[in-house]
Scaffold this motif. Sequence first.
Motif, mmCIF file in Angstrom:
data_model
loop_
_atom_site.group_PDB
_atom_site.id
_atom_site.type_symbol
_atom_site.label_atom_id
_atom_site.label_comp_id
_atom_site.label_asym_id
_atom_site.label_seq_id
_atom_site.Cartn_x
_atom_site.Cartn_y
_atom_site.Cartn_z
ATOM 1 N N ALA A 268 17.589 79.377 -26.237
ATOM 2 C CA ALA A 268 18.361 78.690 -25.193
ATOM 3 C C ALA A 268 17.563 77.519 -24.621
ATOM 4 N N VAL A 269 16.290 77.734 -24.340
ATOM 5 C CA VAL A 269 15.438 76.670 -23.792
ATOM 6 C C VAL A 269 15.387 75.487 -24.752
ATOM 7 N N GLN A 270 15.151 75.768 -26.016
ATOM 8 C CA GLN A 270 15.033 74.679 -26.994
ATOM 9 C C GLN A 270 16.326 73.875 -27.106
ATOM 10 N N ARG A 271 17.449 74.576 -27.153
ATOM 11 C CA ARG A 271 18.735 73.886 -27.299
ATOM 12 C C ARG A 271 19.075 73.051 -26.067
ATOM 13 N N VAL A 272 18.886 73.630 -24.892
ATOM 14 C CA VAL A 272 19.248 72.922 -23.663
ATOM 15 C C VAL A 272 18.299 71.749 -23.409
ATOM 16 N N LEU A 273 17.005 71.945 -23.608
ATOM 17 C CA LEU A 273 16.062 70.845 -23.381
ATOM 18 C C LEU A 273 16.239 69.724 -24.395
ATOM 19 N N ALA A 274 16.589 70.061 -25.630
ATOM 20 C CA ALA A 274 16.871 69.018 -26.620
ATOM 21 C C ALA A 274 18.079 68.198 -26.161
ATOM 22 N N ALA A 275 19.115 68.880 -25.685
ATOM 23 C CA ALA A 275 20.307 68.179 -25.205
ATOM 24 C C ALA A 275 19.977 67.328 -23.981
ATOM 25 N N LEU A 276 19.181 67.869 -23.063
ATOM 26 C CA LEU A 276 18.792 67.100 -21.873
ATOM 27 C C LEU A 276 17.941 65.900 -22.264
ATOM 28 N N GLY A 277 17.107 66.069 -23.270
ATOM 29 C CA GLY A 277 16.283 64.958 -23.755
ATOM 30 C C GLY A 277 17.103 63.804 -24.295
ATOM 31 N N ARG A 278 18.302 64.095 -24.757
ATOM 32 C CA ARG A 278 19.192 63.027 -25.227
ATOM 33 C C ARG A 278 19.851 62.291 -24.064
ATOM 34 N N GLN A 279 19.759 62.835 -22.851
ATOM 35 C CA GLN A 279 20.407 62.237 -21.683
ATOM 36 C C GLN A 279 19.447 61.497 -20.758
ATOM 37 N N LEU A 280 18.219 61.980 -20.651
ATOM 38 C CA LEU A 280 17.265 61.412 -19.692
ATOM 39 C C LEU A 280 16.481 60.255 -20.280
ATOM 40 N N VAL A 281 16.196 59.272 -19.437
ATOM 41 C CA VAL A 281 15.375 58.129 -19.832
ATOM 42 C C VAL A 281 14.397 57.797 -18.714
ATOM 43 N N GLY A 282 13.465 56.915 -19.007
ATOM 44 C CA GLY A 282 12.594 56.340 -17.994
ATOM 45 C C GLY A 282 11.607 57.293 -17.353
ATOM 46 N N ASP A 283 11.255 56.964 -16.117
ATOM 47 C CA ASP A 283 10.249 57.718 -15.380
ATOM 48 C C ASP A 283 10.651 59.169 -15.160
ATOM 49 N N GLU A 284 11.942 59.413 -14.973
ATOM 50 C CA GLU A 284 12.395 60.786 -14.747
ATOM 51 C C GLU A 284 12.095 61.660 -15.965
ATOM 52 N N ARG A 285 12.292 61.115 -17.129
ATOM 53 C CA ARG A 285 12.006 61.834 -18.378
ATOM 54 C C ARG A 285 10.509 62.143 -18.485
ATOM 55 N N VAL A 286 9.699 61.142 -18.224
ATOM 56 C CA VAL A 286 8.239 61.297 -18.308
ATOM 57 C C VAL A 286 7.744 62.280 -17.251
ATOM 58 N N ASP A 287 8.229 62.126 -16.029
ATOM 59 C CA ASP A 287 7.785 63.003 -14.937
ATOM 60 C C ASP A 287 8.213 64.448 -15.163
ATOM 61 N N ALA B 161 8.771 65.892 -18.119
ATOM 62 C CA ALA B 161 7.953 66.403 -19.225
ATOM 63 C C ALA B 161 6.576 66.834 -18.737
ATOM 64 N N ALA B 162 6.030 66.101 -17.773
ATOM 65 C CA ALA B 162 4.701 66.428 -17.235
ATOM 66 C C ALA B 162 4.700 67.741 -16.461
ATOM 67 N N ARG B 163 5.861 68.181 -15.988
ATOM 68 C CA ARG B 163 5.940 69.414 -15.193
ATOM 69 C C ARG B 163 6.371 70.638 -16.011
ATOM 70 N N LEU B 164 6.732 70.405 -17.256
ATOM 71 C CA LEU B 164 7.155 71.501 -18.128
ATOM 72 C C LEU B 164 5.968 72.027 -18.926
ATOM 73 N N PRO B 165 6.051 73.267 -19.391
ATOM 74 C CA PRO B 165 5.039 73.745 -20.339
ATOM 75 C C PRO B 165 5.024 72.824 -21.572
ATOM 76 N N VAL B 166 3.906 72.726 -22.240
ATOM 77 C CA VAL B 166 3.731 71.773 -23.340
ATOM 78 C C VAL B 166 4.824 71.901 -24.398
ATOM 79 N N GLU B 167 5.123 73.114 -24.826
ATOM 80 C CA GLU B 167 6.134 73.305 -25.870
ATOM 81 C C GLU B 167 7.497 72.787 -25.419
ATOM 82 N N ALA B 168 7.851 73.051 -24.181
ATOM 83 C CA ALA B 168 9.126 72.590 -23.644
ATOM 84 C C ALA B 168 9.139 71.071 -23.504
ATOM 85 N N ALA B 169 8.037 70.498 -23.070
ATOM 86 C CA ALA B 169 7.940 69.047 -22.926
ATOM 87 C C ALA B 169 8.106 68.358 -24.279
#
Length: 132
Positions: A20-39, A41-49
């Motif tokens: 579930a984590v992999q599928r949802v984060l992949a989908a969210l990664g297709r939506q987020l851009v810019g500083d919000e995406r980078v910030d 990713a910095a707060r997620l565990p490495v695998e999730a980021a």
Amino acid sequence: MLERVRYEGAHPTLERADEAVQRVLAALGRQLVGDERVDLAARLPVEAALVLTAQVPTVTPLTGWEFVKDLAQRTDSTPAATRWNVGAVLSVVSQLAGPELLDRIINQLPSGYALLFGRAELHQPRRKTASS
């Protein structure tokens, strides 16, 4: 993170939570851009980021409901089951992000994402103009 998603989503195993984590984060990664995406990713565990940032952002962002429908189609699941998984994952993501970053993320995305992150969807009242 996986244990929290397993609990929130009532998944029987960590493997199901990880899926579930992999599928949802992949989908969210297709939506987020810019500083919000980078910030985020910095707060997620490495695998999730890595899952989040491995995605190429889409040109046309999806609304919250379109996000759920698209993910359901991609994963050959029902919209109801997908909505459940999205809510479980994004509620944990919102805790990791914190309120300030979450506000920025929700403001960047089209309507409907606040509910997916476990927040009320509040709309600004439209101002009347001279032509209205």
